[in-house]
Scaffold this motif. Structure first.
Motif, PDB file in Angstrom:
ATOM      1  N   ALA A 126       0.829  -1.216   0.000  1.00 42.85           N
ATOM      2  CA  ALA A 126       0.000   0.000   0.000  1.00 42.85           C
ATOM      3  C   ALA A 126       0.858   1.258   0.000  1.00 42.85           C
ATOM      4  N   THR A 127       1.880   1.320   0.858  1.00 39.42           N
ATOM      5  CA  THR A 127       2.758   2.503   0.938  1.00 39.42           C
ATOM      6  C   THR A 127       4.201   2.030   0.878  1.00 39.42           C
ATOM      7  N   PRO A 128       4.727   1.796  -0.336  1.00 45.54           N
ATOM      8  CA  PRO A 128       6.102   1.315  -0.455  1.00 45.54           C
ATOM      9  C   PRO A 128       7.110   2.352   0.021  1.00 45.54           C
ATOM     10  N   GLY A 129       8.227   1.865   0.549  1.00 50.40           N
ATOM     11  CA  GLY A 129       9.288   2.746   0.997  1.00 50.40           C
ATOM     12  C   GLY A 129      10.091   3.289  -0.169  1.00 50.40           C
ATOM     13  N   PRO A 130      11.068   4.131   0.117  1.00 48.87           N
ATOM     14  CA  PRO A 130      11.899   4.710  -0.944  1.00 48.87           C
ATOM     15  C   PRO A 130      12.590   3.622  -1.769  1.00 48.87           C
ATOM     16  N   GLY A 131      12.415   3.694  -3.081  1.00 43.84           N
ATOM     17  CA  GLY A 131      13.026   2.726  -3.974  1.00 43.84           C
ATOM     18  C   GLY A 131      12.376   1.370  -3.982  1.00 43.84           C
ATOM     19  N   GLN A 132      11.298   1.207  -3.244  1.00 43.68           N
ATOM     20  CA  GLN A 132      10.608  -0.081  -3.161  1.00 43.68           C
ATOM     21  C   GLN A 132       9.450  -0.110  -4.157  1.00 43.68           C
ATOM     22  N   PRO A 133       9.362  -1.134  -5.008  1.00 44.59           N
ATOM     23  CA  PRO A 133       8.262  -1.191  -5.968  1.00 44.59           C
ATOM     24  C   PRO A 133       6.934  -1.426  -5.271  1.00 44.59           C
ATOM     25  N   PRO A 134       5.831  -0.912  -5.828  1.00 45.89           N
ATOM     26  CA  PRO A 134       4.519  -1.114  -5.195  1.00 45.89           C
ATOM     27  C   PRO A 134       3.972  -2.527  -5.364  1.00 45.89           C
ATOM     28  N   LYS A 135       4.603  -3.308  -6.261  1.00 48.98           N
ATOM     29  CA  LYS A 135       4.101  -4.662  -6.512  1.00 48.98           C
ATOM     30  C   LYS A 135       5.271  -5.598  -6.751  1.00 48.98           C
ATOM     31  N   LEU A 136       5.203  -6.772  -6.161  1.00 47.68           N
ATOM     32  CA  LEU A 136       6.199  -7.811  -6.361  1.00 47.68           C
ATOM     33  C   LEU A 136       5.529  -9.035  -6.968  1.00 47.68           C
ATOM     34  N   GLY A 137       6.309  -9.813  -7.739  1.00 47.71           N
ATOM     35  CA  GLY A 137       5.762 -11.018  -8.366  1.00 47.71           C
ATOM     36  C   GLY A 137       4.993 -10.691  -9.626  1.00 47.71           C
ATOM     37  N   GLY A 138       4.027 -11.531  -9.957  1.00 44.53           N
ATOM     38  CA  GLY A 138       3.239 -11.338 -11.162  1.00 44.53           C
ATOM     39  C   GLY A 138       2.575 -12.623 -11.604  1.00 44.53           C
ATOM     40  N   ASP A 139       2.259 -12.700 -12.902  1.00 43.81           N
ATOM     41  CA  ASP A 139       1.581 -13.853 -13.479  1.00 43.81           C
ATOM     42  C   ASP A 139       2.511 -14.574 -14.438  1.00 43.81           C
ATOM     43  N   GLU A 140       2.472 -15.893 -14.390  1.00 42.29           N
ATOM     44  CA  GLU A 140       3.199 -16.731 -15.324  1.00 42.29           C
ATOM     45  C   GLU A 140       2.227 -17.736 -15.937  1.00 42.29           C
ATOM     46  N   SER A 141       2.319 -17.972 -17.237  1.00 39.75           N
ATOM     47  CA  SER A 141       1.445 -18.929 -17.913  1.00 39.75           C
ATOM     48  C   SER A 141       2.251 -19.717 -18.931  1.00 39.75           C
ATOM     49  N   GLY A 198     -14.032 -39.057  -3.132  1.00 40.78           N
ATOM     50  CA  GLY A 198     -12.838 -39.849  -2.899  1.00 40.78           C
ATOM     51  C   GLY A 198     -11.723 -39.005  -2.324  1.00 40.78           C
ATOM     52  N   TYR A 199     -10.489 -39.396  -2.617  1.00 46.92           N
ATOM     53  CA  TYR A 199      -9.309 -38.715  -2.079  1.00 46.92           C
ATOM     54  C   TYR A 199      -8.401 -38.314  -3.229  1.00 46.92           C
ATOM     55  N   ARG A 200      -7.810 -37.109  -3.128  1.00 45.21           N
ATOM     56  CA  ARG A 200      -7.012 -36.555  -4.222  1.00 45.21           C
ATOM     57  C   ARG A 200      -5.646 -36.082  -3.716  1.00 45.21           C
ATOM     58  N   TYR A 201      -4.639 -36.312  -4.550  1.00 47.51           N
ATOM     59  CA  TYR A 201      -3.307 -35.739  -4.339  1.00 47.51           C
ATOM     60  C   TYR A 201      -2.970 -34.880  -5.543  1.00 47.51           C
ATOM     61  N   PHE A 202      -2.464 -33.677  -5.279  1.00 44.19           N
ATOM     62  CA  PHE A 202      -2.090 -32.779  -6.372  1.00 44.19           C
ATOM     63  C   PHE A 202      -0.799 -32.056  -6.016  1.00 44.19           C
ATOM     64  N   SER A 203       0.110 -31.927  -6.987  1.00 41.22           N
ATOM     65  CA  SER A 203       1.336 -31.177  -6.759  1.00 41.22           C
ATOM     66  C   SER A 203       1.771 -30.505  -8.052  1.00 41.22           C
ATOM     67  N   VAL A 204       2.483 -29.389  -7.900  1.00 40.59           N
ATOM     68  CA  VAL A 204       3.050 -28.665  -9.032  1.00 40.59           C
ATOM     69  C   VAL A 204       4.411 -28.140  -8.607  1.00 40.59           C
ATOM     70  N   ASP A 205       5.380 -28.218  -9.511  1.00 37.43           N
ATOM     71  CA  ASP A 205       6.744 -27.753  -9.251  1.00 37.43           C
ATOM     72  C   ASP A 205       7.155 -26.838 -10.399  1.00 37.43           C
ATOM     73  N   TYR A 206       6.917 -25.537 -10.213  1.00 34.18           N
ATOM     74  CA  TYR A 206       7.154 -24.549 -11.274  1.00 34.18           C
ATOM     75  C   TYR A 206       8.186 -23.530 -10.828  1.00 34.18           C
ATOM     76  N   SER A 207       9.050 -23.113 -11.746  1.00 38.53           N
ATOM     77  CA  SER A 207      10.011 -22.051 -11.428  1.00 38.53           C
ATOM     78  C   SER A 207      10.412 -21.330 -12.710  1.00 38.53           C
ATOM     79  N   ASP A 208      10.678 -20.032 -12.571  1.00 32.50           N
ATOM     80  CA  ASP A 208      11.128 -19.195 -13.674  1.00 32.50           C
ATOM     81  C   ASP A 208      11.845 -17.990 -13.063  1.00 32.50           C
ATOM     82  N   THR A 209      12.480 -17.209 -13.915  1.00 30.47           N
ATOM     83  CA  THR A 209      13.164 -15.999 -13.458  1.00 30.47           C
ATOM     84  C   THR A 209      12.565 -14.789 -14.155  1.00 30.47           C
ATOM     85  N   LEU A 210      12.002 -13.875 -13.370  1.00 28.71           N
ATOM     86  CA  LEU A 210      11.432 -12.639 -13.881  1.00 28.71           C
ATOM     87  C   LEU A 210      12.457 -11.512 -13.727  1.00 28.71           C
ATOM     88  N   SER A 211      12.115 -10.347 -14.234  1.00 33.09           N
ATOM     89  CA  SER A 211      13.016  -9.206 -14.102  1.00 33.09           C
ATOM     90  C   SER A 211      13.245  -8.826 -12.644  1.00 33.09           C
TER      91      SER A 211
END
Length: 233
Positions: A126-141, A198-211
């Motif tokens: 909401a109120t980023p500090g000096p030099g701090q971006p207002p948003k971190l992360g993002g969307d990957e598809s 019934g019973y379910r197991y789900f897993s995902v292992d995703y990684s990437d490098t953003l700016s």
């Protein structure tokens, strides 16, 4: 034709979430998930003609929480996590027969196709500090290959046992492996409608490098599922 809608209730969600190169461990029980759950929906369509079929499945889950960073200059932050996919697969019935004295039916199918995946991990400050971006992360598809198999054993005129396994990713777009495994039952008290659970197991292992740094989502879940399935010509 069969059209099903179901809900998955993970009793345990664990793994690691990485945003802008910073990783945090995830260890949530069902109560924790429900506290931050924004919206969830899942569905599946199957159409068969002889031994050949088509499968379309879709899944969406959104988690959102508002927190305050620690310290005298702590700021309000919004944490937004979304995961969704949409898949189209062709299927082939490799076995279709009967067993036992009552001649109950069993089938085994294999299927494969493509799946569109999307993961959002976003932190808004909401109120980023000096030099701090207002948003971190993002969307990957990304689009990945998915393969699987399913066995069904009819127990009587109302009950059917079902076990299935699906594997996806295989390195496509940064997704090393995505696993979905179900073991459960269909209870069909009406001609065109069944309760599936019934019973379910789900897993995902995703990684990437953003700016902004490394973006990764390595999470596994397991718990019961329940839904309704409609059959029609």
């Amino acid at each position: 034709h069969a059209l099903s809608f179901y809900l998955f209730a993970p009793l345990e969600t664990e793994g690691t979430s990485t945003v802008s190169g910073q990783s945090v461990d995830i260890d949530l029980n069902l109560s924790d998930v429900l506290d931050v759950l924004d919206f969830v929906a899942a569905g599946r369509y199957e159409g068969w003609k002889g031994d050949f079929g088509i499968i379309v499945d879709a899944n969406y889950v959104g988690l959102e929480a508002d927190e305050t960073l620690p310290g005298p200059l702590g700021s309000d932050v919004n944490i937004d996590i979304r995961q969704k996919w949409f898949g189209i697969m062709g299927a082939y019935r490799v076995a279709d027969g009967t067993y036992g004295a009552n001649g109950q039916r069993y089938t085994f199918d294999i299927h494969g196709g493509v799946r569109y995946n999307s993961i959002r991990q976003e932190i808004k400050i909401a109120t980023p500090g000096p030099g701090q971006p207002p948003k971190l992360g993002g969307d990957e598809s990304w689009i990945e290959t998915v393969i699987g198999g399913r066995g069904m054993w009819r127990l009587n005129d109302k009950w059917t046992t079902i076990a299935s396994l699906e594997l996806g990713g295989f390195g496509a777009g940064g997704n090393d492996l995505q696993i979905g495994a179900n073991v459960g039952f269909d209870y069909q008290p009406w001609d065109n409608t069944a309760i599936t659970f019934g019973y379910r197991y789900f897993s995902v292992d995703y990684s990437d490098t953003l700016s902004s740094g490394k973006f990764a989502y390595d999470v596994s879940q397991h718990g019961p599922y329940i839904g309704v399935k409609y059959f029609f010509d």
